[in-house]
Design an enzyme around this catalytic site. Structure first.
Site, mmCIF file in Angstrom:
data_model
loop_
_atom_site.group_PDB
_atom_site.id
_atom_site.type_symbol
_atom_site.label_atom_id
_atom_site.label_comp_id
_atom_site.label_asym_id
_atom_site.label_seq_id
_atom_site.Cartn_x
_atom_site.Cartn_y
_atom_site.Cartn_z
ATOM 1 N N GLY A 37 -11.243 25.079 73.153
ATOM 2 C CA GLY A 37 -9.277 25.299 73.637
ATOM 3 C C GLY A 37 -8.661 24.085 74.373
ATOM 4 N N GLY B 52 -7.974 21.585 76.548
ATOM 5 C CA GLY B 52 -8.468 21.113 77.683
ATOM 6 C C GLY B 52 -8.059 19.925 78.585
ATOM 7 N N ASP C 184 -11.112 16.328 82.748
ATOM 8 C CA ASP C 184 -10.374 15.694 84.082
ATOM 9 C C ASP C 184 -8.350 16.706 83.362
ATOM 10 O OD1 ASP C 184 -9.974 13.785 82.432
ATOM 11 O OD2 ASP C 184 -9.935 11.807 83.586
ATOM 12 N N ARG D 150 2.801 15.281 70.670
ATOM 13 C CA ARG D 150 2.466 15.339 69.582
ATOM 14 C C ARG D 150 2.612 16.385 68.912
ATOM 15 N NH1 ARG D 150 -3.942 16.454 68.443
ATOM 16 N NH2 ARG D 150 -3.862 17.890 69.756
ATOM 17 N N ARG E 159 -6.154 26.472 64.318
ATOM 18 C CA ARG E 159 -7.334 25.481 63.518
ATOM 19 C C ARG E 159 -8.539 26.139 63.422
ATOM 20 N NH1 ARG E 159 -7.726 20.936 67.824
ATOM 21 N NH2 ARG E 159 -5.312 20.796 68.655
ATOM 22 N N ASP F 13 -13.312 23.036 64.821
ATOM 23 C CA ASP F 13 -11.725 22.256 66.130
ATOM 24 C C ASP F 13 -10.857 22.209 65.790
ATOM 25 O OD1 ASP F 13 -14.042 21.300 67.149
ATOM 26 O OD2 ASP F 13 -12.910 20.960 68.387
ATOM 27 N N ASN F 14 -11.503 20.881 65.150
ATOM 28 C CA ASN F 14 -10.352 19.550 64.576
ATOM 29 C C ASN F 14 -9.659 19.798 62.915
ATOM 30 O OD1 ASN F 14 -10.737 19.120 67.259
ATOM 31 N ND2 ASN F 14 -12.330 17.698 66.569
ATOM 32 N N ASP G 162 -5.977 15.686 65.526
ATOM 33 C CA ASP G 162 -7.032 15.012 65.932
ATOM 34 C C ASP G 162 -7.818 13.727 65.813
ATOM 35 O OD1 ASP G 162 -6.447 16.487 68.124
ATOM 36 O OD2 ASP G 162 -8.431 18.530 67.284
#
Ligand code: AMP
Ligand code: MG
Length: 492
Positions: A88, A90, A123, A174, A181, A250-251, A260
């Site tokens: 997901g 992040g 973070d 972006r 994906r 996922d990319n 990505d």
């Protein structure tokens, strides 16, 4: 007042349960590092009114533009072959979608805008270096004619992010055809949620493959068309020596755009095993493996679609999906020969071209010749001057014998030497984001706040085909000692 973005957020509206609403974290001192006026214009944004400071507030996440609905998207993914059922967004948020001047729907998203429910201890932030890197490489890819997400803005936050050392923080905006994906499909497949999968597949059909949406075999057609776009994309990557570096599922975007940009790099001396990513010790995502990995990722997409392809018989579904996957190599090879044929100055594909291409690549590999420059020097040879080309090869005899075969093939097509050379120069870039120049530009920006090297490099790589003497050694490879030690990082 007209809103800055004419948002129309279908993902948030139609796909409830596929995301979590989440607000960007406010930052203390946003400063615009780079704004993409050309892309803003393409998007039809109303930028006449806001001043620079206000743009920095908006593109740092401090001021929410009217109509935005920030969400963190759910997805899963195979990372280096191992399945992770929940990844997901992040460190990213989708703000919403706009219809651009061409009538295409585009996502507007932040990267580095703070933690989300998917951050799992991270973070959610990004540093100036990687943000500018994504900006630069994305614009270079776009200028090379390769489908890609693009950067609309890069804003520094005035706050440090803690990595191995403390780095200045930044937020990237972006723009992409979408952020769906392969891993988005995997998220719902892993939960056995066929209804959500169908909703997602229908959404993707409407958004990216509208001509297929009424076909009775639309889910198989979705797989097939996604595979065709990936085959075309991979052929384009390979033709410019692009190494994505982290082709996890996922990319991989189902739109067919490059997405990505992490530890990506451009190859220097031709080497099919080239790999730069510090986390890819096994070379899974090495240059030469990329088409095979794309097929592997498509097989993971196929698995998720099986219950939609044939709900009654999984055997039938598997057989049909296998047929599509088995065709991938041939589809890719077709696209590859088109791309590499154009690089050789050919306008048609003929029997024997695959050998001509492969033998040329073998020569480059045996002689450790710079991939990008070799093609440009070959264009000079097409124009009648092979001196610079010959100087690049240790084995002159092998080069001469290949050149004779190539010249015969070019002559078959009957175009003039000048036309052939011009076509080759339009297919073979002179300026790519050379790794040493990228690193120099990013450290000047990140360590000293000096954006000039970044601007110069951006200028060079966004006009990659035009030789410009004032750009001096921008076309030259890095010193060999640099490339031997060069490592890229996921760097967020
Ligand atoms: P990537 O390496 O960009 O493909 O990211 C893989 C996963 O790690 C995604 O779920 C990201 O959202 C997550 N991720 C990467 N960097 C961070 C970060 N700094 N904070 C939180 N999540 C992150
Ligand atoms: Mg990713």
């Amino acid at each position: 007042m007209t809103p800055l973005f004419p948002f129309d957020n279908t993902y948030a509206r139609c796909l409830e349960g596929f995301y979590v609403p989440c607000e960007p974290t406010k930052v203390s001192q946003p400063v615009m590092l780079r704004f993409n006026d050309g892309l803003a214009d393409e998007l039809g944004l109303d930028l006449a009114s806001p001043e620079a400071e206000r743009l920095a507030e908006i593109f740092s996440g401090n001021e929410e533009p009217a109509g935005a609905q920030p969400i963190a998207q759910a997805y899963a993914g195979h990372q280096f072959g191992g399945f992770v059922p929940q990844l997901g967004d992040g460190r990213a948020l989708l703000l919403g979608e706009v219809i651009d001047r061409q009538g295409n729907r585009r996502d507007i998203a932040f990267k580095g805008s703070g933690p989300t429910p998917f951050s799992r201890g991270g973070d959610g932030k990004a540093a100036v270096g990687p943000v500018l890197r994504e900006y630069l490489i994305g614009e270079a890819m776009h200028a090379l004619g390769i489908p890609t997400t693009r950067a609309l803005a890069a804003v520094s936050t005035g706050e440090p992010v803690r990595r191995e050392r403390s780095l200045p923080g930044a937020v990237l905006t972006r723009v992409g055809a979408s952020h769906v994906r392969v891993g988005t499909f995997q998220y719902f497949a892993a939960r056995g949620d066929t209804e959500k999968l169908r909703t997602l597949a229908d959404y993707v059909l409407t958004r990216h493959y509208p001509s297929l949406q009424d076909r009775p075999d639309r889910y198989l057609a979705l797989l097939e068309s996604t595979a065709q776009r990936q085959a075309a994309l991979l052929a384009q990557w390979m033709a410019v020596g692009f190494i994505h570096g982290v082709m996890n599922t996922d990319n991989m975007a189902v739109s067919g755009e490059t997405i990505d940009y992490g530890p990506c790099a451009f190859m220097e001396a031709y080497n099919s095993a080239a790999v730069f990513s510090s986390i890819d010790a096994q070379g899974r995502y090495a240059y030469g493996n990329q088409p095979m990995i794309a097929r592997w990722n498509l097989a993971r997409l196929a698995e998720t679609l099986l219950p939609l392809i044939d709900a009654e018989s999984s055997d039938r579904a598997v057989a049909q999906a296998m047929e599509v996957l088995n065709a991938f190599s041939d589809v890719y090879e077709g696209r590859r020969l088109e791309r590499f044929g154009a690089k050789l100055g050919l306008t048609t594909v003929a029997a024997g071209d695959a050998d001509l291409v492969d033998d040329w690549l073998a020569l480059l590999e045996q002689n450790s010749v710079d991939f990008t420059l070799a093609w440009r020097r070959l264009a000079d040879a097409a124009a009648g001057d092979a001196t610079a080309l010959e100087a690049m090869f240790r084995d002159g005899a092998a080069l001469q014998s290949w050149l004779t075969r190539w010249q015969n093939r070019v002559d078959q097509e009957g175009s003039t030497a000048a036309a052939c050379a011009a076509a080759m120069r339009a297919s073979n870039p002179l300026y790519i984001p050379r790794n040493h120049l990228v690193e120099e530009a990013l450290s000047a920006a990140s360590d000293r706040g000096d954006l000039e090297p970044f601007e110069r490099l951006l200028d060079a790589v966004t006009r990659p085909f035009d030789e410009r003497p004032e750009l001096g050694n921008f076309a030259e490879p890095a010193p060999l000692t640099f490339t031997a030690r060069y490592k890229t990082f996921c760097g967020t």
